[in-house]
Design an enzyme around this catalytic site. Structure first.
Site, short mmCIF file in Angstrom:
data_model
loop_
_atom_site.label_atom_id
_atom_site.label_comp_id
_atom_site.label_asym_id
_atom_site.label_seq_id
_atom_site.Cartn_x
_atom_site.Cartn_y
_atom_site.Cartn_z
CE1 TYR A 124 2.72 -12.65 -4.15
CE2 TYR A 124 0.92 -13.81 -5.23
CZ TYR A 124 1.38 -12.74 -4.48
OH TYR A 124 0.50 -11.78 -4.05
CB SER A 151 -2.23 -13.22 -2.56
OG SER A 151 -2.68 -13.44 -3.88
N GLY A 180 2.21 1.19 -4.02
CA GLY A 180 1.08 0.27 -4.05
C GLY A 180 0.12 0.44 -2.89
CB ILE A 181 -2.21 -1.94 -1.21
CG1 ILE A 181 -1.31 -3.06 -0.70
CG2 ILE A 181 -2.89 -2.33 -2.51
CD1 ILE A 181 -2.10 -4.29 -0.25
N GLY A 202 6.71 -2.20 3.25
CA GLY A 202 6.29 -2.10 1.86
C GLY A 202 5.38 -0.90 1.64
CB ALA A 203 4.73 1.96 3.77
#
Length: 279
Positions: free
Chosen positions: A156, A130, A13-14, A9-10
């Site tokens: 989620y 989260s 976003g973060i 997920g690079a």
């Protein structure tokens, strides 16, 4: 000492913010993303290796694991950052609910397929979780696909709870072999999070006024970078879920259920066809 750090997920976003910082700090960062365009843009910016994988396909995850295993003699840190909140209940090509597969089952499979290399390198495995785990998570081990009572935010939150349980079970099974694991909450970050969701979080994240109160992706990535760069057992404790740079004071009561963590591991291994024998 520079590390080889794989970040899923690079491409946005973060994940992208963390990859940039880790690269600036001198580490060899490996970019993993779903979008060819976004992944190439970040990788080219950093001069980093890149790999494409869509976590809605476990075949993609298996190919990614094989490619990473062949490309790198050592992996020091695996950052399982890919994930998200989605819309209506939807099944993947593998037959699993999309939120469950992308946020938990895919990183579970990737980590286990790389386990020999991770253990050999006494690596750290980091999960982007989260506070949603505490707010919305409710794990029913007999209904991992949310066949009953589905909502986008519950799916989620439950997936983020599964990230914490996975972290705790990774520690329980592999800490004695030198592997370390941690999960963290990045905060409310001003990214594209929830834009494809029908959850109540979508208008919050898309509202310009709400975004003023959110942290930047760079700030949201600070714990990711801290966990990746520092020393487990010295700077942080393996098997722990972090918020604001310290062990979370409050979390979902199910997150402390070691039997549930074990059962989730065994069920996930069964669903992905992995050998569930203990190390």
């Amino acid at each position: 000492m520079p590390k080889t750090i794989v970040v899923t997920g690079a491409s946005d976003g973060i994940g992208a913010a963390g990859a940039r910082r880790l690269h600036r700090d001198g580490h060899r960062v490996v970019i993993v993303g779903r979008s060819p365009e976004k992944t190439a843009r970040i990788a080219d910016e950093l001069g980093a290796d890149r790999f494409l994988a869509d976590f809605t396909s476990l075949a993609d995850v298996r190919k990614l694991a094989a490619d990473l295993d062949a490309a790198y003699p050592r992996v020091d840190v695996l950052v399982n950052n890919a994930g998200g909140i989605f819309g209506d209940r939807e099944k993947t090509v593998d037959g699993f609910e999309k939120t469950f597969q992308i946020n938990h089952l895919a990183p579970f499979l990737l980590t286990n397929l790389l386990m020999d290399k991770l253990v050999a390198g006494k690596a750290s495995v980091i999960q982007t979780s989260s506070a949603g785990a505490r707010l919305f998570g409710k794990l029913d081990i007999d209904d991992l696909d949310h066949d009953h009572g589905y909502s986008a935010h519950r799916a989620y939150g439950t997936a983020k709870l599964e990230n914490i349980l996975f972290t705790k079970e990774l520690h329980a099974r592999y800490a004695s072999h030198g592997l370390s694991a941690a999960a963290f909450h990045p905060g409310a970050v001003a990214t594209n999070f929830a834009t494809g969701s029908k959850s109540f979080m979508r208008p919050i994240y898309s509202n310009p006024l709400s975004r003023l109160a959110m942290v930047s992706p760079e700030k949201g990535a600070r714990q990711l970078v801290w966990l990746a760069e520092t020393t487990p057992g010295v700077d942080w404790h393996s098997g722990t879920y972090y918020e604001n740079g310290r062990p979370a004071r409050r979390t979902n009561p199910q997150a402390d259920d070691s039997d549930l963590a074990r059962r989730l591991w065994n069920r996930s291994a069964d669903l992905t066809g992995l050998d569930i024998s203990a190390p």
